[in-house]
Scaffold this active site. Structure first.
Site, PDB file in Angstrom:
ATOM      1  N   THR B  51      24.880   8.043   3.099  1.00  0.00           N
ATOM      2  CA  THR B  51      24.470   9.427   2.845  1.00  0.00           C
ATOM      3  C   THR B  51      24.982   9.888   1.487  1.00  0.00           C
ATOM      4  O   THR B  51      24.243  10.467   0.692  1.00  0.00           O
ATOM      5  CB  THR B  51      25.006  10.341   3.960  1.00  0.00           C
ATOM      6  OG1 THR B  51      24.398   9.949   5.197  1.00  0.00           O
ATOM      7  CG2 THR B  51      24.689  11.802   3.689  1.00  0.00           C
ATOM      8  N   TYR B 114      13.001  11.416  10.933  1.00  0.00           N
ATOM      9  CA  TYR B 114      12.046  12.513  10.711  1.00  0.00           C
ATOM     10  C   TYR B 114      11.734  13.250  12.016  1.00  0.00           C
ATOM     11  O   TYR B 114      11.873  14.469  12.100  1.00  0.00           O
ATOM     12  CB  TYR B 114      10.752  12.021  10.065  1.00  0.00           C
ATOM     13  CG  TYR B 114       9.807  13.183   9.816  1.00  0.00           C
ATOM     14  CD1 TYR B 114      10.108  14.147   8.856  1.00  0.00           C
ATOM     15  CD2 TYR B 114       8.636  13.350  10.566  1.00  0.00           C
ATOM     16  CE1 TYR B 114       9.273  15.238   8.638  1.00  0.00           C
ATOM     17  CE2 TYR B 114       7.799  14.439  10.344  1.00  0.00           C
ATOM     18  CZ  TYR B 114       8.111  15.380   9.383  1.00  0.00           C
ATOM     19  OH  TYR B 114       7.297  16.462   9.176  1.00  0.00           O
TER      20      TYR B 114
END
Lengths: 310, 310
Positions: B51, B114
């Site tokens: 990340t 998603y």
């Protein structure tokens, strides 16, 4: 307010076209083309690679190849608004450039959606970077506001700033917030024939058209295209409210199930083509109890899909 | 509980290595290699493409190329745990296969992020699909639980099911929930030398090691590697709690700012190399007031980065 008749713009009803997969979970171009043709015949534009297309479960290469396949098959690019918003602006720029080169009417663009709590400045730069890199004067971006899924909302002030900086390229928005007050605010604040507001669901189609909007881009158009297009074309007729009520009752059935698997289950059932029920993980197809419940509920609202799969 | 001394496994302190970009926002392999060498010298493993690496702002091709560049430069793959989890399992499988072919110690794998509200069954299938497609007996997947960003949590029952189905391939987890109760539950429930629990931040390093965990994978290791590794190596010494307090005070400074831009600003400052401050949108670099405040706060905790950028 009635939009200017700029016929080069894509308006009305579009569908985030569901993507068929084969038993190896590969995108099935042939079935996709058939479904797109069925949608076009009923007046539905092709927002391929939307949320309901499982677009974000496909790789960039798979999307490029599918788009090529559709155009090669003779489907009209001016009726297409492919989704091109990826996490990485490099991917977004590549897919957008490809879509414009193929002559698509525009692209539907998610913001980068991995990082959360990002600033309007960061989102502005994301869109700006893509616009500058694509560098195509024909570019028409439809912003995609879908906070329940992306968790990255597009604020009114961001939209305003983008419109000022790129009045040609920022062509409209799809509002999938599910919040009519937000759609209404967009309609009121951005009253320009160069900026088209699409409702994210046919549940707001009539209200959106009455408010000067351009139409809707809706998952349900995959299964209920005729009646949705009919309302979009006759929204000033006396029976418009009754039409809206009828659309809502069909939508209500699908909303009782996970939407994408339910859409595909309906297509599989009404076209007698079971492979259509296939979804890519992380989604899961309806189980047989859910399929039976869906079919029963659809019969209760006199639902049909004339000509699908033919 | 002390882990078995399986030296083939990557343990201890790893850093989601921040990715330098040049003025055109291209990944800068040369600076990345230099930063990786500096981290390795201090005992930090390379969780590139995490990340904090802005991995999800890079394309698959960019990540493949960077990984090749690192290995070609002679950096040891057995000290690497690249992040490979993408939205599409086809991308995840491709990047994972590439990492294993290069000899990486393992991969850190986000779930597809998603679609929200997906079921454990769908997440199980996502990981299973990748494992089956990669088909490499050396495969070691470290699950990546980071609900504040992914909004797709990995439940204990999902982990248990994955471990039962793929006891070799599911090698551990990084818990970035920020919730110690969750990390503790993982440590208690999955007590196996074949399943390594990493804290997602050095704030939980001591507690994790005392609970039988493997170490931590933490953004702060980009800037404060020496002291974090020292605690990981001496956590059974009397001064361990004092060391943890000192780590927390440095972390506290960075947490006053957006983390990734702050890490890069610190590297830029201490290596006297301003280009390091560059981030890709949707992130935004610190402004000059923020940079000054960061530097002042770091001085107040006697922070330094000896040898960085050399």
């Amino acid at each position: 307010m009635v939009k200017s008749p700029d016929t080069s713009r894509i308006r009305g009803v579009l569908s985030p076209v569901v993507t068929p997969f084969d038993s190896e979970l590969r995108p099935d171009g042939e079935r996709l083309i058939r479904h797109c043709r069925w949608l076009l015949e009923q007046g539905v534009g092709l927002a391929v690679f939307g949320t309901n297309s499982e677009a974000n479960s496909m790789s960039l290469a798979e999307k490029r190849a599918l788009l090529d396949e559709l155009v090669t098959a003779g489907l009209p690019p001016h009726r297409m608004m492919p989704g091109t918003g990826c996490c990485a602006f490099t991917d977004t720029a590549e897919l957008t450039r490809h879509a414009m080169q193929l002559g698509c009417a525009g692209v539907l663009m998610l913001p980068p959606f991995y990082y959360k709590g990002v600033s309007d400045e960061g989102l502005f730069r994301s869109y700006a970077e893509v616009i500058e890199r694509v560098g195509d004067s024909r570019l028409r971006i439809y912003l995609y506001h879908i906070p329940p899924v992306s968790h990255v909302p597009l604020s009114l002030s961001l939209i305003e700033r983008l419109l000022k900086a790129y009045p040609g390229a920022i062509a409209g928005i799809k509002d999938s917030s599910g919040d009519w007050n937000n759609t209404r605010a967009m309609l009121e604040q951005f009253q320009s024939p160069q900026f088209d507001v699409f409702a994210g669901s046919e549940a707001f189609l009539l209200a959106t058209l009455r408010g000067g909007g351009a139409g809707c881009i809706t998952a349900a158009a995959n299964v209920n295209p005729g009646p949705i297009v009919r309302l979009a074309r006759s929204w000033q007729q006396p029976d418009a409210d009754a039409q809206q009520v009828a659309l809502n009752s069909v939508r209500g059935v699908f909303q009782q199930f996970p939407m994408i698997p339910a859409l595909k289950a309906a297509i599989a059932h009404y076209s007698d083509d079971p492979i259509w029920a296939t979804v890519r993980p992380p989604l899961v197809e309806l189980d047989s109890a859910q399929r039976n419940a869906l079919q029963q509920a659809l019969r209760s609202v006199d639902f049909s899909m004339p000509g699908v799969g033919a």
